[in-house]
Design an enzyme around this catalytic site. Structure first.
Site, PDB file in Angstrom:
ATOM      1  N   GLY A 282      17.742  -6.680  12.362  1.00 24.77           N
ATOM      2  CA  GLY A 282      16.534  -6.951  11.581  1.00 24.77           C
ATOM      3  C   GLY A 282      16.576  -8.323  10.942  1.00 24.77           C
ATOM      4  O   GLY A 282      17.614  -8.726  10.408  1.00 24.77           O
TER       5      GLY A 282
ATOM      6  N   ALA B  33      14.511  -7.985   4.048  1.00 24.25           N
ATOM      7  CA  ALA B  33      15.801  -7.371   3.715  1.00 24.25           C
ATOM      8  C   ALA B  33      16.911  -7.967   4.578  1.00 24.25           C
ATOM      9  O   ALA B  33      18.036  -8.180   4.117  1.00 24.25           O
ATOM     10  CB  ALA B  33      15.725  -5.862   3.898  1.00 24.25           C
TER      11      ALA B  33
ATOM     12  N   TYR C 292      16.353   4.386   3.383  1.00 19.95           N
ATOM     13  CA  TYR C 292      16.801   5.445   2.460  1.00 19.95           C
ATOM     14  C   TYR C 292      15.927   6.684   2.515  1.00 19.95           C
ATOM     15  O   TYR C 292      16.125   7.617   1.740  1.00 19.95           O
ATOM     16  CB  TYR C 292      16.924   4.918   1.030  1.00 19.95           C
ATOM     17  CG  TYR C 292      15.648   4.435   0.381  1.00 19.95           C
ATOM     18  CD1 TYR C 292      14.738   5.322  -0.181  1.00 19.95           C
ATOM     19  CD2 TYR C 292      15.362   3.078   0.316  1.00 19.95           C
ATOM     20  CE1 TYR C 292      13.581   4.886  -0.790  1.00 19.95           C
ATOM     21  CE2 TYR C 292      14.204   2.619  -0.290  1.00 19.95           C
ATOM     22  CZ  TYR C 292      13.315   3.532  -0.841  1.00 19.95           C
ATOM     23  OH  TYR C 292      12.171   3.084  -1.453  1.00 19.95           O
TER      24      TYR C 292
ATOM     25  N   LYS D  37       7.649  -9.419   1.795  1.00 17.50           N
ATOM     26  CA  LYS D  37       8.727 -10.095   1.077  1.00 17.50           C
ATOM     27  C   LYS D  37       8.758 -11.600   1.337  1.00 17.50           C
ATOM     28  O   LYS D  37       9.057 -12.383   0.425  1.00 17.50           O
ATOM     29  CB  LYS D  37      10.074  -9.465   1.433  1.00 17.50           C
ATOM     30  CG  LYS D  37      10.221  -8.039   0.924  1.00 17.50           C
ATOM     31  CD  LYS D  37      11.618  -7.497   1.115  1.00 17.50           C
ATOM     32  CE  LYS D  37      11.711  -6.072   0.572  1.00 17.50           C
ATOM     33  NZ  LYS D  37      13.088  -5.590   0.503  1.00 17.50           N
TER      34      LYS D  37
ATOM     35  N   ASN E 210      11.864  -9.851  -3.534  1.00 20.50           N
ATOM     36  CA  ASN E 210      11.589  -8.414  -3.623  1.00 20.50           C
ATOM     37  C   ASN E 210      11.134  -8.026  -5.027  1.00 20.50           C
ATOM     38  O   ASN E 210      10.810  -6.879  -5.287  1.00 20.50           O
ATOM     39  CB  ASN E 210      12.816  -7.585  -3.221  1.00 20.50           C
ATOM     40  CG  ASN E 210      13.852  -7.497  -4.325  1.00 20.50           C
ATOM     41  OD1 ASN E 210      14.114  -8.486  -5.015  1.00 20.50           O
ATOM     42  ND2 ASN E 210      14.454  -6.331  -4.509  1.00 20.50           N
TER      43      ASN E 210
ATOM     44  N   GLY F  13      13.780  -9.478   8.926  1.00 18.92           N
ATOM     45  CA  GLY F  13      12.694  -9.562   7.938  1.00 18.92           C
ATOM     46  C   GLY F  13      13.246  -9.896   6.569  1.00 18.92           C
ATOM     47  O   GLY F  13      14.340 -10.479   6.448  1.00 18.92           O
TER      48      GLY F  13
ATOM     49  N   SER G 219       7.854   5.274  -0.828  1.00 18.62           N
ATOM     50  CA  SER G 219       8.546   4.722  -1.990  1.00 18.62           C
ATOM     51  C   SER G 219       9.003   5.795  -2.970  1.00 18.62           C
ATOM     52  O   SER G 219       8.260   6.709  -3.320  1.00 18.62           O
ATOM     53  CB  SER G 219       7.637   3.741  -2.725  1.00 18.62           C
ATOM     54  OG  SER G 219       8.241   3.330  -3.940  1.00 18.62           O
TER      55      SER G 219
END
Length: 518
Positions: free
Chosen positions: A374, A378, A464, A299, A320, A376, A250
């Protein structure tokens, strides 16, 4: 050598070195990195005569805690170990070192008791290590503290092995109510907040690791001084943090903490390694814990922990961001992922189309095939966002059933993951990676082959860390517009900051900060 004033926070680092020379070099490094004092762990050293220790503790360049731990000593026999321990600690007391730390077992020894009560200026830290025996409770910790206090300790130290972040709740309670200065050090990666939040609850000092060394449960000295700046923390400080597992990747702390200080908001943002999200919110239910970012894999499960959920987050089925509403203490869930990701993709497409003279006021996503990797939290945000803009959503996920459930929710289509490399029904598609594929430490991976990327006009990667993933590098090489997860991170963080503080976010400041750090 003088230490900081009574009510100011002390930042310490433990030095475990084999030689006097190495110890002295480490003291100098600790001074450079901002430590207020050092713990000289004499039990880690190789020495033949006490005079070698004298040289070290007589002329330190920082105030020192001299400690000698029985269990980690290099001495062969228990008796030899204890004799050396008593000799070292007596000598440190004779030399009026600032602090001497000893195990409760040593402090209880009649020989040492006499010395403790006859000391002059040295402060005595009595420590106790709790490992096993079930979860720590306030009763159990209270009994241990009472025993340590009876030795005549000036400062007490609890070193605790924790299995869960929720094990720290009674530790914080002890810090708040203890009448004698108390240090709490939770061992292991789930214990990190014992140091970062210790000052809020009244901890006497905090520990940081030297030289950027990764030690489970310890922040680095540099992060304590540059990112968290715990000297600003007080009992009124509101706690925010990332609830996730893993949490080490993070970048939230390096963004939110400086932004809090920039806006003069009394808050701290910390990483929270959480295994059981329901237990976490049940345990930390006080108003001090004011807001949370929610990451992988919590999440979706976190929705059930909320008292209320914003309509967009409810339709997505993932949050989130969770805020504890000040007026009634209820947890309210939001999703800032959706708009941040979709708007970043739209802006990049508009810029591309503007260059070609085809700019439009409608969404540039409308009518396009939107390939999502994906399913999940996000992924759900991206799927609902793309659907709201009129895209045709195609979902690939290693768990096909999970992809199918999400596809049905957005009137899209789910395909088996192994077909992703062969899927290019038309040119000009959009690809969005919302999986962890390509995230550090597996940054050599990519969800899609370079050849298949030629079918896409734009490629977005929610990962990221690293900033420029293999997926984005290869997409750029074949001519696609690329959008980094950093842009999504900035935008969702701005949304979170507004929710955290109930005010405006310093966008230019936060954007500059992120781009400098990534």
């Amino acid at each position: 050598m003088a230490v900081a004033a009574k009510n100011s926070l002390l930042v310490c680092t433990q030095l475990e070195c084999e030689s006097t020379e190495e110890m002295q070099a480490s003291i100098e490094q600790a001074k450079v990195e901002g430590a207020d004092l050092v713990e000289l762990c004499i039990d880690s050293m190789e020495f033949s005569h006490i005079s070698q220790v004298d040289k070290l503790i007589q002329h330190p360049t920082l105030p020192a805690i001299v400690s000698y731990r029985l269990k980690s000593s290099r001495k062969s026999s228990e008796e030899a170990c204890k004799n050396t321990c008593l000799q070292v600690l007596r000598r440190a007391l004779d030399l009026d070192v600032e602090f001497v730390e000893m195990d409760y077992e040593v402090a209880s020894d009649p020989l040492m008791s006499e010395i403790i009560y006859g000391r002059s200026n040295t402060k005595i830290i009595v420590s106790s290590y709790l490992n096993g025996g079930g979860k720590p409770t306030t009763e159990k910790l209270g009994d241990v503290i009472a025993c340590m206090q009876a030795t005549g300790a000036d400062v007490m130290k609890l070193e605790i092995a924790v299995d869960s972040i929720t094990d720290l709740a009674p530790v914080f309670e002890m810090l708040t109510h203890c009448q004698v200065p108390l240090i709490a050090l939770a061992v292991g990666s789930r214990g990190l907040i014992s140091q970062l939040l210790g000052p809020k609850f009244g901890g006497f000092l905090v520990y940081g690791s030297l030289g950027g060394k990764s030690v489970p449960g310890l922040p680095t000295l540099v992060s304590l001084k540059q990112v968290y700046q715990l000297e600003h923390i007080n009992p009124d400080t509101k706690i925010f943090g990332l609830v996730s597992n893993p949490v080490g990747h993070s970048k939230g702390p390096i963004l939110h903490n400086p932004a809090f200080r920039h806006t003069r908001f009394n808050g701290i943002y910390v990483p929270m390694l959480v295994d059981d999200v329901k237990e976490f919110f049940r345990t930390y239910s006080g108003t001090d814990f004011a807001g949370f970012s929610v990451g992988i894999p919590h999440k979706e499960p976190a929705v059930a922990c909320c008292d209320e959920v914003h309509p967009l987050a409810k339709s997505i089925g993932a949050v989130n961001t969770i805020i504890r509403r000040p007026i009634d203490g209820k947890l309210v869930g939001y999703n800032t992922d959706c708009e941040s990701a979709i708007s970043a993709i739209e802006d990049a497409l508009r810029e591309r189309q503007g260059i070609n003279g085809v700019a439009s006021h409608t969404s540039p996503i409308a009518g396009k095939i939107f390939v999502l990797v994906g399913a999940g939290g996000a992924g759900r945000a991206l799927a609902f966002g793309a659907k709201s803009r009129g895209a045709r959503v195609i979902i690939f996920n290693r768990n096909y059933e999970r992809a199918k459930v999400l596809a049905d929710a957005v009137s899209g289509e789910a395909l088996h993951f192994e077909y992703l490399h062969e899927f290019f029904p038309e040119k000009g598609m959009i690809l969005a990676n919302a999986s962890a594929i390509g995230m550090e430490p597996n940054s050599d991976q990519s969800p899609v082959s370079k050849e298949a990327l030629k079918a896409y006009e734009l490629v977005f990667d929610a990962v990221y860390t690293p900033r420029n993933t293999r997926l984005l590098r290869e997409a750029a090489e074949v001519g696609a517009t690329v959008v980094s997860g950093v842009e999504m991170f900035i935008r969702q963080a701005l949304g979170q900051f507004r929710l955290f503080t109930g005010g405006l976010a310093p966008e230019d400041f936060m954007r500059k900060l992120v781009l400098e750090q990534f």
